[in-house]
Design a protein around this motif. Structure first.
Motif, PDB file in Angstrom:
ATOM      1  N   LYS A 179       9.626   9.563  14.616  1.00  0.00           N
ATOM      2  CA  LYS A 179       9.910   8.397  15.441  1.00  0.00           C
ATOM      3  C   LYS A 179      10.991   8.782  16.436  1.00  0.00           C
ATOM      4  O   LYS A 179      11.998   9.397  16.053  1.00  0.00           O
ATOM      5  CB  LYS A 179      10.377   7.232  14.553  1.00  0.00           C
ATOM      6  N   LYS A 180      10.814   8.444  17.678  1.00  0.00           N
ATOM      7  CA  LYS A 180      11.767   8.818  18.719  1.00  0.00           C
ATOM      8  C   LYS A 180      13.134   8.184  18.440  1.00  0.00           C
ATOM      9  O   LYS A 180      13.239   6.984  18.195  1.00  0.00           O
ATOM     10  CB  LYS A 180      11.242   8.365  20.090  1.00  0.00           C
ATOM     11  N   GLY A 181      14.169   9.027  18.486  1.00  0.00           N
ATOM     12  CA  GLY A 181      15.529   8.532  18.292  1.00  0.00           C
ATOM     13  C   GLY A 181      15.918   8.269  16.856  1.00  0.00           C
ATOM     14  O   GLY A 181      17.006   7.752  16.602  1.00  0.00           O
ATOM     15  N   PHE A 182      15.061   8.637  15.906  1.00  0.00           N
ATOM     16  CA  PHE A 182      15.365   8.371  14.501  1.00  0.00           C
ATOM     17  C   PHE A 182      16.380   9.383  13.978  1.00  0.00           C
ATOM     18  O   PHE A 182      16.183  10.587  14.065  1.00  0.00           O
ATOM     19  CB  PHE A 182      14.076   8.457  13.661  1.00  0.00           C
ATOM     20  N   LYS A 183      17.507   8.893  13.450  1.00  0.00           N
ATOM     21  CA  LYS A 183      18.539   9.757  12.871  1.00  0.00           C
ATOM     22  C   LYS A 183      18.881   9.245  11.480  1.00  0.00           C
ATOM     23  O   LYS A 183      19.047   8.041  11.286  1.00  0.00           O
ATOM     24  CB  LYS A 183      19.798   9.763  13.750  1.00  0.00           C
ATOM     25  N   MET A 184      18.984  10.144  10.531  1.00  0.00           N
ATOM     26  CA  MET A 184      19.217   9.761   9.143  1.00  0.00           C
ATOM     27  C   MET A 184      20.322  10.597   8.527  1.00  0.00           C
ATOM     28  O   MET A 184      20.694  11.647   9.043  1.00  0.00           O
ATOM     29  CB  MET A 184      17.935   9.928   8.328  1.00  0.00           C
ATOM     30  N   GLU A 185      20.847  10.110   7.400  1.00  0.00           N
ATOM     31  CA  GLU A 185      21.762  10.851   6.550  1.00  0.00           C
ATOM     32  C   GLU A 185      21.139  10.926   5.163  1.00  0.00           C
ATOM     33  O   GLU A 185      20.166  10.222   4.871  1.00  0.00           O
ATOM     34  CB  GLU A 185      23.136  10.167   6.492  1.00  0.00           C
ATOM     35  N   VAL A 186      21.700  11.775   4.321  1.00  0.00           N
ATOM     36  CA  VAL A 186      21.111  11.966   2.992  1.00  0.00           C
ATOM     37  C   VAL A 186      21.165  10.673   2.180  1.00  0.00           C
ATOM     38  O   VAL A 186      22.117   9.901   2.268  1.00  0.00           O
ATOM     39  CB  VAL A 186      21.835  13.092   2.219  1.00  0.00           C
ATOM     40  N   GLY A 187      20.105  10.425   1.408  1.00  0.00           N
ATOM     41  CA  GLY A 187      20.079   9.304   0.482  1.00  0.00           C
ATOM     42  C   GLY A 187      19.826   7.943   1.087  1.00  0.00           C
ATOM     43  O   GLY A 187      19.843   6.941   0.382  1.00  0.00           O
ATOM     44  N   GLN A 188      19.594   7.854   2.412  1.00  0.00           N
ATOM     45  CA  GLN A 188      19.369   6.559   3.033  1.00  0.00           C
ATOM     46  C   GLN A 188      17.956   6.047   2.745  1.00  0.00           C
ATOM     47  O   GLN A 188      17.107   6.782   2.232  1.00  0.00           O
ATOM     48  CB  GLN A 188      19.606   6.656   4.540  1.00  0.00           C
ATOM     49  N   TYR A 189      17.719   4.783   3.080  1.00  0.00           N
ATOM     50  CA  TYR A 189      16.394   4.206   2.845  1.00  0.00           C
ATOM     51  C   TYR A 189      15.929   3.453   4.090  1.00  0.00           C
ATOM     52  O   TYR A 189      16.723   3.132   4.971  1.00  0.00           O
ATOM     53  CB  TYR A 189      16.405   3.277   1.622  1.00  0.00           C
ATOM     54  N   ILE A 190      14.633   3.181   4.133  1.00  0.00           N
ATOM     55  CA  ILE A 190      14.031   2.453   5.245  1.00  0.00           C
ATOM     56  C   ILE A 190      13.137   1.342   4.697  1.00  0.00           C
ATOM     57  O   ILE A 190      12.748   1.368   3.522  1.00  0.00           O
ATOM     58  CB  ILE A 190      13.186   3.383   6.156  1.00  0.00           C
ATOM     59  N   PHE A 191      12.834   0.369   5.556  1.00  0.00           N
ATOM     60  CA  PHE A 191      11.817  -0.631   5.251  1.00  0.00           C
ATOM     61  C   PHE A 191      10.544  -0.245   5.995  1.00  0.00           C
ATOM     62  O   PHE A 191      10.594   0.148   7.169  1.00  0.00           O
ATOM     63  CB  PHE A 191      12.266  -2.029   5.674  1.00  0.00           C
ATOM     64  N   VAL A 192       9.424  -0.363   5.302  1.00  0.00           N
ATOM     65  CA  VAL A 192       8.133   0.056   5.866  1.00  0.00           C
ATOM     66  C   VAL A 192       7.160  -1.116   5.840  1.00  0.00           C
ATOM     67  O   VAL A 192       7.065  -1.848   4.841  1.00  0.00           O
ATOM     68  CB  VAL A 192       7.547   1.242   5.067  1.00  0.00           C
ATOM     69  N   LYS A 193       6.454  -1.286   6.974  1.00  0.00           N
ATOM     70  CA  LYS A 193       5.373  -2.269   7.041  1.00  0.00           C
ATOM     71  C   LYS A 193       4.111  -1.586   7.515  1.00  0.00           C
ATOM     72  O   LYS A 193       4.155  -0.782   8.451  1.00  0.00           O
ATOM     73  CB  LYS A 193       5.742  -3.412   8.001  1.00  0.00           C
ATOM     74  N   CYS A 194       2.999  -1.887   6.871  1.00  0.00           N
ATOM     75  CA  CYS A 194       1.700  -1.365   7.294  1.00  0.00           C
ATOM     76  C   CYS A 194       0.802  -2.564   7.612  1.00  0.00           C
ATOM     77  O   CYS A 194       0.280  -3.211   6.693  1.00  0.00           O
ATOM     78  CB  CYS A 194       1.073  -0.504   6.190  1.00  0.00           C
ATOM     79  N   PRO A 195       0.636  -2.905   8.902  1.00  0.00           N
ATOM     80  CA  PRO A 195      -0.158  -4.087   9.269  1.00  0.00           C
ATOM     81  C   PRO A 195      -1.584  -4.054   8.739  1.00  0.00           C
ATOM     82  O   PRO A 195      -2.181  -5.118   8.519  1.00  0.00           O
ATOM     83  CB  PRO A 195      -0.140  -4.042  10.809  1.00  0.00           C
TER      84      PRO A 195
END
Length: 302
Positions: free
Chosen positions: A46-62
């Motif tokens: 994903k453009k501009g996506f930056k993460m650190e270790v152990g982080q989480y995201i929310f995911v939606k699949c339409p």
């Protein structure tokens, strides 16, 4: 009443607008990996996506549900050119995602046929502080092992790039699970790290213990016969699998004795009951003297 309600409602509305904006940003699934026991790995960009270790995201699949958002811990490292999650198929939504990605088909799935994915995040967790300590204890229980995949990968990348600037010098890793088969992908990661550390003659950098908590004595006795073999018959690792639950008091006292005068980070991703136990042990095994050993407890509950 409206004076007290309007502020939180405004903040909530802003949060929903930010999520809506993030959900419109394009996410590309670059790879889908099917792991044993109905676990899939989604590698995304994903453009501009930056993460650190152990982080989480929310995911939606339409394609599965237009409204449902589900949280998943990132299992990739910040040093990798993609971000990934591991999804175990345990319900209707995950089953729908499994089928939408074509994992129920035998033939090769074309990339353009993969479903659209919306991602919100990443969001921070306590695991981000792991690099602030020279010595850490990582405790993962069941599915709580996933944040430490990101941590261990990132540690390895940093170690290979410039080990002299890495503050972290020793990792004690504990994995508590009822059945290792459900997380066979993680055992593969440990195998890789184990082999690479031995090649660099630094096998002592990572100490790990795997506890099977759901096995009875008859099952354990069958595998104890093979205890003298070079590799564990269950995980394929050099470290032998243990049965039952750890004696946390002994573990803390042993680590405190090996690292006197240190600040030791204790990181847990697991149930509340285990968090209470580790918190009490961290307090009771920390010395009153500021120059003594201190255990700093950090947790993520599920």
């Amino acid at each position: 009443t409206w004076k007290w309600v309007i502020g939180p409602m405004f903040l909530y509305l802003c949060e929903r607008l930010v999520r809506l904006w993030r959900s419109q940003q394009k996410v590309v699934i670059t790879k889908v990996v099917i792991h044993p026991f109905k676990t899939i790995e989604l590698q995304m960009m994903k453009k501009g996506f930056k993460m650190e270790v152990g982080q989480y995201i929310f995911v939606k699949c339409p394609a599965v549900s237009k409204l449902e958002w589900h949280p998943f811990t990132l299992t990739s490292a910040p040093e990798e050119d993609y971000f990934s999650i591991h999804v175990r198929i345990v319900g209707d939504w995950t089953e729908g995602l499994f089928n939408a990605c074509g994992c129920d088909k035998q033939e090769f799935q074309e990339a353009w046929k993969l479903p659209k994915i919306a991602v919100d995040g990443p969001f921070g967790t306590a695991s981000e502080d792991v690099f602030r300590y020279e010595t850490v204890m990582l405790v993962g229980a069941g599915i709580g092992v996933t944040p430490f995949a990101s941590v261990l990968k990132s540690v390895w990348y940093k170690y290979c790039h410039d080990a002299t600037n890495l503050k972290l010098k020793k990792i004690y890793f504990y994995w508590l699970c009822r059945d290792t088969h459900a997380f066979e992908w993680f055992a593969d990661l440990l195998q890789s790290l184990e082999a690479q550390m031995q090649e660099r003659n630094n096998a002592e950098f990572l100490s790990y213990n795997i506890y099977l908590t759901g096995w009875d004595e008859s099952q354990a006795t069958h595998f104890v016969v093979h205890h003298d073999e070079e590799k564990d018959v269950i995980t394929g690792l050099k470290q032998k699998t243990l049965y039952g639950r750890p004696n946390w008091e002994n573990e803390f006292k042993t680590i405190a004795g090996q690292h006197p005068g240190s600040r030791i980070g204790v990181f847990l991703c697991g149930p509340e009951g285990l968090a209470d136990t580790l918190n009490k042990q961290s307090i009771s095994n920390s010395e009153a003297d500021p120059r003594g050993v201190h255990f700093i407890f950090n947790k993520e509950n599920f």
